[in-house]
Design an enzyme around this catalytic site. Structure first.
Site, PDB file in Angstrom:
ATOM      1  N   LEU A 174      52.666   1.069 -28.464  1.00 20.92           N
ATOM      2  CA  LEU A 174      52.016  -0.183 -28.076  1.00 20.92           C
ATOM      3  C   LEU A 174      50.933  -0.611 -29.065  1.00 20.92           C
ATOM      4  O   LEU A 174      50.611  -1.791 -29.162  1.00 20.92           O
ATOM      5  CB  LEU A 174      51.385  -0.037 -26.682  1.00 20.92           C
ATOM      6  CG  LEU A 174      52.352   0.307 -25.543  1.00 20.92           C
ATOM      7  CD1 LEU A 174      51.582   0.509 -24.245  1.00 20.92           C
ATOM      8  CD2 LEU A 174      53.401  -0.790 -25.375  1.00 20.92           C
ATOM      9  N   GLY A 175      50.383   0.335 -29.784  1.00 18.44           N
ATOM     10  CA  GLY A 175      49.322   0.012 -30.735  1.00 18.44           C
ATOM     11  C   GLY A 175      48.819   1.273 -31.406  1.00 18.44           C
ATOM     12  O   GLY A 175      49.157   2.390 -31.017  1.00 18.44           O
ATOM     13  N   GLY A 213      45.344   2.917 -34.007  1.00 16.58           N
ATOM     14  CA  GLY A 213      44.075   2.765 -34.698  1.00 16.58           C
ATOM     15  C   GLY A 213      43.977   3.800 -35.792  1.00 16.58           C
ATOM     16  O   GLY A 213      44.983   4.402 -36.193  1.00 16.58           O
ATOM     17  N   PHE A 215      42.544   6.804 -35.752  1.00 17.67           N
ATOM     18  CA  PHE A 215      42.809   8.173 -35.299  1.00 17.67           C
ATOM     19  C   PHE A 215      43.470   8.204 -33.925  1.00 17.67           C
ATOM     20  O   PHE A 215      43.390   9.219 -33.228  1.00 17.67           O
ATOM     21  CB  PHE A 215      41.506   8.986 -35.257  1.00 17.67           C
ATOM     22  CG  PHE A 215      40.798   9.069 -36.578  1.00 17.67           C
ATOM     23  CD1 PHE A 215      41.424   9.623 -37.689  1.00 17.67           C
ATOM     24  CD2 PHE A 215      39.510   8.588 -36.719  1.00 17.67           C
ATOM     25  CE1 PHE A 215      40.774   9.703 -38.908  1.00 17.67           C
ATOM     26  CE2 PHE A 215      38.852   8.659 -37.934  1.00 17.67           C
ATOM     27  CZ  PHE A 215      39.494   9.217 -39.035  1.00 17.67           C
ATOM     28  N   ALA A 216      44.110   7.132 -33.516  1.00 19.31           N
ATOM     29  CA  ALA A 216      44.729   7.098 -32.190  1.00 19.31           C
ATOM     30  C   ALA A 216      46.003   6.266 -32.213  1.00 19.31           C
ATOM     31  O   ALA A 216      46.117   5.295 -32.963  1.00 19.31           O
ATOM     32  CB  ALA A 216      43.754   6.539 -31.159  1.00 19.31           C
ATOM     33  N   ILE A 217      46.953   6.676 -31.382  1.00 22.40           N
ATOM     34  CA  ILE A 217      48.201   5.936 -31.179  1.00 22.40           C
ATOM     35  C   ILE A 217      48.392   5.771 -29.676  1.00 22.40           C
ATOM     36  O   ILE A 217      48.202   6.723 -28.911  1.00 22.40           O
ATOM     37  CB  ILE A 217      49.410   6.676 -31.786  1.00 22.40           C
ATOM     38  CG1 ILE A 217      49.270   6.795 -33.311  1.00 22.40           C
ATOM     39  CG2 ILE A 217      50.716   5.971 -31.432  1.00 22.40           C
ATOM     40  CD1 ILE A 217      50.372   7.605 -33.967  1.00 22.40           C
ATOM     41  N   VAL A 218      48.769   4.566 -29.242  1.00 18.98           N
ATOM     42  CA  VAL A 218      49.014   4.299 -27.825  1.00 18.98           C
ATOM     43  C   VAL A 218      50.506   4.057 -27.627  1.00 18.98           C
ATOM     44  O   VAL A 218      51.104   3.214 -28.301  1.00 18.98           O
ATOM     45  CB  VAL A 218      48.200   3.082 -27.335  1.00 18.98           C
ATOM     46  CG1 VAL A 218      48.464   2.840 -25.848  1.00 18.98           C
ATOM     47  CG2 VAL A 218      46.714   3.294 -27.588  1.00 18.98           C
ATOM     48  N   LYS A 264      47.387   7.439 -24.625  1.00 22.48           N
ATOM     49  CA  LYS A 264      46.592   7.291 -25.845  1.00 22.48           C
ATOM     50  C   LYS A 264      46.411   8.666 -26.480  1.00 22.48           C
ATOM     51  O   LYS A 264      45.726   9.531 -25.937  1.00 22.48           O
ATOM     52  CB  LYS A 264      45.227   6.669 -25.518  1.00 22.48           C
ATOM     53  CG  LYS A 264      44.341   6.450 -26.737  1.00 22.48           C
ATOM     54  CD  LYS A 264      43.022   5.798 -26.325  1.00 22.48           C
ATOM     55  CE  LYS A 264      42.113   5.567 -27.531  1.00 22.48           C
ATOM     56  NZ  LYS A 264      40.825   4.945 -27.141  1.00 22.48           N
ATOM     57  N   ASP A 273      31.974  -2.521 -28.192  1.00 26.87           N
ATOM     58  CA  ASP A 273      33.106  -3.018 -28.996  1.00 26.87           C
ATOM     59  C   ASP A 273      33.846  -4.118 -28.249  1.00 26.87           C
ATOM     60  O   ASP A 273      35.079  -4.164 -28.243  1.00 26.87           O
ATOM     61  CB  ASP A 273      34.057  -1.874 -29.347  1.00 26.87           C
ATOM     62  CG  ASP A 273      34.956  -2.221 -30.548  1.00 26.87           C
ATOM     63  OD1 ASP A 273      34.614  -3.175 -31.291  1.00 26.87           O
ATOM     64  OD2 ASP A 273      35.988  -1.563 -30.734  1.00 26.87           O
TER      65      ASP A 273
END
Length: 448
Positions: free
Chosen positions: A19-20, A22, A24-27, A42, A139
């Site tokens: 879905l998305g 960053g 250091f993260a993957i969703v 996440k 944020d």
């Protein structure tokens, strides 16, 4: 230290599409086995070494999880579970599949202020809940404002991504450089103490964009953007705000205030007339202007997606953060050096005063010795006078008659004894005078 489920997340959830992502993260979309319920997983990459810059530190992950576990609000994403393996911590989150609010509004043919305030009111409600718990999101930006279901009659707003959220502790100073450049408050740019007020600035920027399709501080470069923010360099261009009410502009003005203490709070924003009073607009020209506003919002949405990766939160400013921390440390060192210099000056002044006082005491002592010497000289003069007088008396006695010979002998004997005594006293006085003269000379040499 928080404990997470030390199990394989895929034993409980079937993983689906991404879905998305960053830094250091993957969703990824996932489905719970047994119930068929859909969630968002996440995957947060853990930092392996404390000195490493790759991955997210344990402290940061635990802070995000702790905050998500505490909050329960209709306008904030919900955390359902947390798993951990050797490389990742996996957050099982509520699936928010309606897309970004701005994308949804950009698809509309027209947009009224009344519709905008309905969505903004939901954002404010979510932030009000966070601030009531002394939690700052830090944020807030369009891509972190999602719709639960865009096909619903009244779509519900969901605030997401609490990766840099913090609890604001009373009496504790907190500084950091994070967020997304376009939406951060001046106190973040200037590395000043942070609080809940930073979120209110971001809401002001979001409202400005929502009503105009233009970003108030966005420059050609990130540095120009940050400079504009620090200087609060924005205006209400007639091209973009010709159909915007004065109440809406006043709402934005009260939020885009450089001094956090003078900035409108979340409670005050909910009481603002623009939010409380729903106004219906009529007139032949208004729909055309509203359509123009929606078209500009589409342009902004397309531009923001093409120029910035999704879910990027000031990661590129980590180096800038470290530089500012180094600058702050250097400034602290300089202040300590200046303090040391002041202390040295104070010590030198104290030594100078002590030396002057000692010199004054020496001068006073020398003056006292001089007085004593003069007094001794006077006594010596008197003694010499007595001796002279005794000698004269002796001569007079020698000139006496023969009948006085015995008396003369006695006087001579007396004279001899007296002369010996006087000579001894004179010698003693002379020795004493010489000693005092030497002490005076030594004292004068010491003063020089």
């Amino acid at each position: 230290m928080s404990t997470f489920r030390q199990e394989d997340v895929e034993d409980h959830y079937e993983m689906g599409e991404e879905l998305g992502s960053g830094q250091f993260a993957i969703v990824r979309k996932c489905q719970q086995k047994g119930t068929g319920m859909e969630y968002a997983a996440k995957f947060i990459k853990k930092r392996r070494l404390p000195s490493s810059r790759r991955g997210v530190s344990r402290e940061e992950i635990e802070r995000e999880v702790s905050i998500l576990r505490e909050i329960r609000h209709p306008n904030i994403i919900t955390l359902h579970d947390v798993f951990e393996n050797k490389t990742d911590v996996v957050l099982i989150l509520e699936l928010v599949s309606g897309g970004e609010l701005f994308d949804f509004l950009a698809e509309k043919e027209s947009l009224t202020e009344d519709e905008a305030t309905q969505f903004l009111k939901q954002i404010l409600d979510g932030v009000h809940y966070l601030h009531s718990k002394r939690i700052a999101h830090f944020d807030l930006k369009p891509e972190n404002i999602m719709l639960l279901d865009k096909h619903a009659a009244s779509p519900r707003i969901k605030l997401i991504d609490f990766g840099i959220a913090h609890r604001i502790e009373a009496g504790s100073e907190f500084k950091n450089i994070f967020g997304t450049p376009e939406f951060v408050a001046p106190e973040i740019v200037n590395y000043e103490p942070l609080g809940l007020e930073a979120d209110m600035w971001s809401i002001g920027v979001i409202t400005y964009i929502l009503l105009s399709g233009a970003s108030p501080f966005l420059g050609e470069t990130k540095q120009e953007t940050l400079t504009n923010i620090s200087a609060v360099n924005y205006d209400f261009d007639e091209e973009y705000f010709s159909s915007t009410s004065e109440l809406a502009k006043d709402f934005i003005r009260r939020l885009l205030v450089k001094d956090p203490k003078r900035r409108m709070t979340i409670a005050q924003s909910l009481e603002h007339s623009w939010i409380k009073v729903r106004r219906r607009e009529d007139g032949a020209r208004k729909p055309e202007r509203r359509r123009l506003r929606a078209a500009r919002l589409r342009e902004y949405s397309l531009k923001s997606h093409s120029s910035m990766p999704r879910n990027t939160s000031y990661a590129s400013f980590e180096r800038f953060s470290r530089v500012l921390e180094d600058v702050a440390a250097a400034e602290q060192g300089l202040r300590e050096l200046q303090r040391g210099r002041r202390q040295c000056r104070e010590r030198v002044c104290a030594l100078r005063v002590a030396a002057e006082q000692r010199e004054a005491r020496c001068r006073d002592g020398s003056a006292g010795l001089g007085r004593d010497l003069r007094r001794l000289r006077t006594e010596l003069g008197r003694t010499e006078a007595l001796r002279t007088r005794a000698q004269e008396e002796a001569r007079a006695a020698l000139l006496g008659a023969g009948g006085l010979k015995r008396r003369l002998c006695r006087l001579e004997n007396r004279y001899d004894a007296l002369a010996a005594q006087v000579a001894a006293e004179v010698q003693f006085v002379r020795d004493l005078v010489r000693a005092l003269e030497q002490e005076r000379l030594q004292a004068e040499c010491g003063v020089r």
